[in-house]
Design a protein around this motif. Structure first.
Motif, PDB file in Angstrom:
ATOM      1  N   ASP A  50       0.806  -1.223   0.000  1.00 52.87           N
ATOM      2  CA  ASP A  50       0.000   0.000   0.000  1.00 52.87           C
ATOM      3  C   ASP A  50       0.838   1.272   0.000  1.00 52.87           C
ATOM      4  O   ASP A  50       0.430   2.288  -0.556  1.00 52.87           O
ATOM      5  CB  ASP A  50      -0.922   0.011   1.227  1.00 52.87           C
ATOM      6  CG  ASP A  50      -2.081  -0.957   1.096  1.00 52.87           C
ATOM      7  OD1 ASP A  50      -2.557  -1.165  -0.030  1.00 52.87           O
ATOM      8  OD2 ASP A  50      -2.509  -1.513   2.123  1.00 52.87           O
ATOM      9  N   ARG A  51       2.007   1.250   0.626  1.00 48.44           N
ATOM     10  CA  ARG A  51       2.801   2.469   0.762  1.00 48.44           C
ATOM     11  C   ARG A  51       3.766   2.691  -0.403  1.00 48.44           C
ATOM     12  O   ARG A  51       4.375   3.757  -0.512  1.00 48.44           O
ATOM     13  CB  ARG A  51       3.625   2.422   2.045  1.00 48.44           C
ATOM     14  CG  ARG A  51       4.601   1.258   2.098  1.00 48.44           C
ATOM     15  CD  ARG A  51       5.749   1.492   3.043  1.00 48.44           C
ATOM     16  NE  ARG A  51       6.714   2.436   2.479  1.00 48.44           N
ATOM     17  CZ  ARG A  51       7.858   2.771   3.046  1.00 48.44           C
ATOM     18  NH1 ARG A  51       8.178   2.268   4.223  1.00 48.44           N
ATOM     19  NH2 ARG A  51       8.687   3.619   2.491  1.00 48.44           N
ATOM     20  N   SER A  52       3.935   1.702  -1.287  1.00 43.13           N
ATOM     21  CA  SER A  52       4.969   1.763  -2.322  1.00 43.13           C
ATOM     22  C   SER A  52       4.418   2.262  -3.651  1.00 43.13           C
ATOM     23  O   SER A  52       3.237   2.102  -3.956  1.00 43.13           O
ATOM     24  CB  SER A  52       5.598   0.381  -2.517  1.00 43.13           C
ATOM     25  OG  SER A  52       6.216  -0.064  -1.338  1.00 43.13           O
ATOM     26  N   LEU A  53       5.313   2.836  -4.436  1.00 42.98           N
ATOM     27  CA  LEU A  53       4.986   3.268  -5.787  1.00 42.98           C
ATOM     28  C   LEU A  53       5.299   2.156  -6.783  1.00 42.98           C
ATOM     29  O   LEU A  53       6.279   1.435  -6.611  1.00 42.98           O
ATOM     30  CB  LEU A  53       5.806   4.502  -6.161  1.00 42.98           C
ATOM     31  CG  LEU A  53       5.461   5.793  -5.439  1.00 42.98           C
ATOM     32  CD1 LEU A  53       6.633   6.760  -5.493  1.00 42.98           C
ATOM     33  CD2 LEU A  53       4.221   6.423  -6.067  1.00 42.98           C
ATOM     34  N   PRO A  54       4.495   2.000  -7.826  1.00 46.07           N
ATOM     35  CA  PRO A  54       4.872   1.062  -8.884  1.00 46.07           C
ATOM     36  C   PRO A  54       6.034   1.624  -9.690  1.00 46.07           C
ATOM     37  O   PRO A  54       6.270   2.840  -9.706  1.00 46.07           O
ATOM     38  CB  PRO A  54       3.602   0.973  -9.736  1.00 46.07           C
ATOM     39  CG  PRO A  54       2.914   2.277  -9.506  1.00 46.07           C
ATOM     40  CD  PRO A  54       3.235   2.686  -8.100  1.00 46.07           C
ATOM     41  N   ASP A  55       6.770   0.770 -10.350  1.00 47.21           N
ATOM     42  CA  ASP A  55       7.928   1.180 -11.136  1.00 47.21           C
ATOM     43  C   ASP A  55       7.467   1.630 -12.513  1.00 47.21           C
ATOM     44  O   ASP A  55       7.543   0.896 -13.491  1.00 47.21           O
ATOM     45  CB  ASP A  55       8.928   0.024 -11.254  1.00 47.21           C
ATOM     46  CG  ASP A  55      10.204   0.451 -11.951  1.00 47.21           C
ATOM     47  OD1 ASP A  55      10.453   1.661 -12.043  1.00 47.21           O
ATOM     48  OD2 ASP A  55      10.951  -0.447 -12.406  1.00 47.21           O
ATOM     49  N   VAL A  56       6.934   2.865 -12.573  1.00 44.79           N
ATOM     50  CA  VAL A  56       6.438   3.406 -13.838  1.00 44.79           C
ATOM     51  C   VAL A  56       7.005   4.796 -14.044  1.00 44.79           C
ATOM     52  O   VAL A  56       7.424   5.470 -13.098  1.00 44.79           O
ATOM     53  CB  VAL A  56       4.894   3.472 -13.862  1.00 44.79           C
ATOM     54  CG1 VAL A  56       4.295   2.076 -13.745  1.00 44.79           C
ATOM     55  CG2 VAL A  56       4.368   4.370 -12.761  1.00 44.79           C
ATOM     56  N   SER A  57       7.019   5.239 -15.302  1.00 45.22           N
ATOM     57  CA  SER A  57       7.489   6.579 -15.659  1.00 45.22           C
ATOM     58  C   SER A  57       6.472   7.206 -16.600  1.00 45.22           C
ATOM     59  O   SER A  57       6.588   7.093 -17.829  1.00 45.22           O
ATOM     60  CB  SER A  57       8.869   6.510 -16.331  1.00 45.22           C
ATOM     61  OG  SER A  57       9.824   5.950 -15.457  1.00 45.22           O
ATOM     62  N   PRO A  58       5.444   7.861 -16.067  1.00 47.81           N
ATOM     63  CA  PRO A  58       4.427   8.466 -16.919  1.00 47.81           C
ATOM     64  C   PRO A  58       5.011   9.519 -17.860  1.00 47.81           C
ATOM     65  O   PRO A  58       6.010  10.175 -17.537  1.00 47.81           O
ATOM     66  CB  PRO A  58       3.454   9.102 -15.920  1.00 47.81           C
ATOM     67  CG  PRO A  58       3.693   8.378 -14.635  1.00 47.81           C
ATOM     68  CD  PRO A  58       5.144   8.038 -14.632  1.00 47.81           C
ATOM     69  N   ASP A  59       4.374   9.686 -19.015  1.00 44.61           N
ATOM     70  CA  ASP A  59       4.795  10.714 -19.962  1.00 44.61           C
ATOM     71  C   ASP A  59       4.394  12.112 -19.521  1.00 44.61           C
ATOM     72  O   ASP A  59       4.986  13.104 -19.937  1.00 44.61           O
ATOM     73  CB  ASP A  59       4.176  10.450 -21.339  1.00 44.61           C
ATOM     74  CG  ASP A  59       4.732   9.192 -21.988  1.00 44.61           C
ATOM     75  OD1 ASP A  59       5.803   8.744 -21.565  1.00 44.61           O
ATOM     76  OD2 ASP A  59       4.083   8.666 -22.901  1.00 44.61           O
ATOM     77  N   GLY A  60       3.328  12.195 -18.719  1.00 42.61           N
ATOM     78  CA  GLY A  60       2.824  13.498 -18.315  1.00 42.61           C
ATOM     79  C   GLY A  60       2.139  13.422 -16.969  1.00 42.61           C
ATOM     80  O   GLY A  60       2.042  12.356 -16.359  1.00 42.61           O
ATOM     81  N   PRO A  61       1.647  14.561 -16.468  1.00 39.76           N
ATOM     82  CA  PRO A  61       0.949  14.585 -15.183  1.00 39.76           C
ATOM     83  C   PRO A  61      -0.280  13.680 -15.190  1.00 39.76           C
ATOM     84  O   PRO A  61      -0.988  13.591 -16.198  1.00 39.76           O
ATOM     85  CB  PRO A  61       0.546  16.054 -15.025  1.00 39.76           C
ATOM     86  CG  PRO A  61       1.488  16.805 -15.911  1.00 39.76           C
ATOM     87  CD  PRO A  61       1.760  15.901 -17.070  1.00 39.76           C
TER      88      PRO A  61
END
Length: 418
Positions: A50-61
């Motif tokens: 629940d506290r962690s971010l997925p390993d992603v890199s969005p192109d924009g906001p």
């Protein structure tokens, strides 16, 4: 992460969204079978807990601050995560005007003695327990009538005043355990003061407050130790706790942009250099779960007792939906349409405008034309969008266009094109 489906790309399809007229004048195309999207989900990056971010890199906001599970904002030349809120999957939220979830509304529901609304996802006993906890929070907040009272009790001013929220006044002796009788912070606010930088607000001089006058208590902030699992604190599931990432605390910028110009807080956030130049502290992650509770009757909020932003705190807003529009993250070149808590929300755009769907949930979704009983992926279809994934679509004729999520068929919406 962005998948683009505009008019040019759609011309190659059997029937394109850009060339589809209102269904009242155009014969509907034959429905086609959907790809096996469920088989693709396992390959997507997912948060470990629940506290962690997925390993992603969005192109924009992506996302809506205070409304969605994840928020990604522009920071300098890069897109960074700035918020995690709630558990990974389904969240119990009451951030619509037609749902009664404020402190006073919950009291009225309980005292009426009738059925508890399904959207609260709790029984009568649980609601009674929650109201008992909130009454304790109310007493803890309203014991401080002024900032002088807070200073005399040993509290300290620790933030600027944020719009629809207030300033954070910290109790150093509260520790990091959940206790409705002693929140870690008290929220104070004043009319017309929603953009006062931290350094201009004032300070405690022993038992007196020296600074801006007119601050009044509006709510509480709980700040407890960061664990992997979402906190199990207040009774029921309404309390969606959050974790801040890439945050500027104190100083003159408070995540509102650089030190030389005013920028829209929802489009960008202060870089570490801007933060330091403004006298603040840049924190890659604030290592605690946080949550607000608006329990002062005079500032009872539509949108829920645990909402991050309160439309009854200055500058006053007409509804939670108005705050959602203000807090939605996006770029100027597209109409932002965040996917929030298994919902597409209300989507409206003009002919030719790009609509940018962004998955702000912790689970994958699709944006597919048609409905679960009449899927039309030949018109447009995003494919599987993981967290942070975006999909662009535009329409060249006015009308109403149906969309749904192929992974969660109950997710359906109508796109209105003017």
């Amino acid at each position: 992460m962005r998948r683009v489906m505009g008019c040019v790309a759609a011309l190659a399809l059997t029937v394109a969204a850009c060339s589809t007229a209102d269904t009242t004048t155009t014969q509907a195309p034959e429905a086609v079978a959907l790809p096996d999207y469920a088989a693709q989900v396992a390959d997507l990056p997912q948060a470990a807990n629940d506290r962690s971010l997925p390993d992603v890199s969005p192109d924009g906001p992506v996302g809506a601050y205070g409304f969605s599970r994840y928020v990604y904002q522009r920071q300098g030349d890069v897109i960074v995560p700035t918020l995690i809120e709630g558990p990974v999957g389904h969240q119990v939220r009451c951030q619509q005007l037609d749902k009664e979830c404020s402190y006073l509304e919950l009291q009225a529901i309980y005292e009426a003695g009738g059925e508890i609304p399904d959207y609260l996802e709790m029984d009568r006993s649980t609601l009674g327990e929650l109201l008992g906890q909130l009454a304790r929070v109310e007493s803890a907040v309203t014991q401080y009538e002024t900032l002088d009272d807070a200073c005399a009790a040993g509290l300290t001013i620790s933030s600027a005043q944020s719009a629809n929220m207030g300033i954070h006044v910290t109790d150093p002796g509260a520790g990091f355990a959940f206790n409705p009788d002693r929140p870690q912070m008290i929220l104070f606010a004043k009319e017309g003061g929603e953009r006062i930088p931290r350094l201009d607000i004032g300070r405690c001089d022993r038992d007196k407050f020296v600074g801006e006058e007119g601050f009044r208590p509006v709510g509480a902030v709980f700040n407890i130790s960061l664990s992997e699992d979402h906190p199990d604190a207040f009774a029921g599931e309404l309390d969606n706790w959050h974790v801040h990432h890439n945050t500027c605390a104190g100083g003159t910028v408070e995540n509102a942009g650089d030190v030389d110009r005013e920028v829209e807080v929802n489009a960008t956030t202060a870089t570490a250099e801007e933060c330091r130049a403004g006298g603040g502290f840049f924190l890659p992650v604030i290592s605690s779960w946080m949550m607000h509770a608006y329990v002062v009757p005079e500032f009872d909020p539509q949108g829920g007792v645990f909402a991050m932003f309160n439309p009854s705190v200055w500058p006053l807003a007409a509804s939670p939906e108005e705050l959602l529009a203000i807090r939605t993250i996006g770029d100027d070149d597209a109409v932002a349409a965040p996917i929030i808590n298994f919902s597409f929300g209300n989507i409206e755009a003009k002919v030719g405008e790009t609509i940018r769907f962004g998955n702000a949930d912790g689970v994958p979704h699709t944006v597919t034309a048609g409905s679960s009983i009449d899927p039309r992926p030949q018109e447009f279809d995003s494919g599987v969008l993981g967290t942070g994934g975006t999909f662009d679509v535009s329409f060249d004729k006015p009308g109403k266009y149906q969309i749904f999520c192929a992974l969660h068929p109950e997710m359906q919406a109508t796109v209105v094109i003017n």
